[in-house]
Design an enzyme around this catalytic site. Structure first.
Site, PDB file in Angstrom:
ATOM      1  N   HIS A 123      15.839  15.897 -16.073  1.00 30.42           N
ATOM      2  CA  HIS A 123      15.299  17.236 -15.858  1.00 30.42           C
ATOM      3  C   HIS A 123      13.815  17.216 -15.585  1.00 30.42           C
ATOM      4  CE1 HIS A 123      13.418  17.538 -19.860  1.00 30.42           C
ATOM      5  NE2 HIS A 123      14.519  16.990 -20.362  1.00 30.42           N
ATOM      6  N   CYS A 139      16.327  12.746 -23.265  1.00 31.86           N
ATOM      7  CA  CYS A 139      16.563  12.981 -21.848  1.00 31.86           C
ATOM      8  C   CYS A 139      15.551  12.224 -21.000  1.00 31.86           C
ATOM      9  CB  CYS A 139      16.469  14.468 -21.533  1.00 31.86           C
ATOM     10  SG  CYS A 139      17.861  15.425 -22.168  1.00 31.86           S
TER      11      CYS A 139
END
Length: 164
Positions: A123, A139
């Site tokens: 992301h 992440c």
């Protein structure tokens, strides 16, 4: 696509990781006993292309803090990334991109691409100064312009190899 069962996985967790209903996976694999799966067993995950048929692949180096995009085996581009911090390691392994969500808001920046591992993805960020550091909750964080570019290029099902 075929998923290879890893140690500790259950069919339920596999269904959660791929966001595919358990009943759909059971229907696609009529010869398996859903209560007894074993490491190395191949499970058909319907709705995703065979990653071996796709021309793009992603390689992520946690220690190097880079993401490389390959097209037909040739390096196309390398991007700087941020990775997981202590207690929130970025998961090592082979995954696929299972969906894309533009403009998710908040600290995730302008693009979210889910990995086939629950709660993990690639992301953007609302903190560009974090790129190059171990600061995320596991992440893979990219500059917004980079994750937007990457998301326009790769299809759903793109294989992602994450290593130290």
């Amino acid at each position: 696509m075929l998923h290879t069962v890893k140690p500790g996985e259950t069919l339920y967790q596999i269904s959660v990781d791929y966001r595919t209903p358990l009943s759909t996976i059971i229907r696609a694999n009529p010869s398996i006993n859903p209560n007894v799966i074993h490491v190395g067993q191949l499970i058909e995950i319907p709705g995703f292309p065979d990653p071996n048929t796709l021309s793009y692949q992603i390689e992520v180096s946690i220690n190097g803090r880079w993401l490389k995009l390959f097209h037909n085996g040739a390096l196309q581009k390398q991007y700087p990334i941020a990775v997981g911090r202590i207690l929130y390691d970025t998961p090592v392994g082979n995954y696929i991109i299972i969906n894309k969500a533009p403009n998710p808001g908040g600290p995730i920046g302008t693009m979210w691409m889910s990995l086939s591992k629950q709660s993990y993805g690639i992301h953007g960020t609302n903190d560009p100064s974090s790129i190059g550091k171990a600061v995320s909750r596991g992440c893979i964080r990219m500059q917004n312009k980079d994750v937007e570019e990457l998301s326009r290029i790769i299809p759903i099902g793109t294989p992602v190899n994450i290593h130290l």
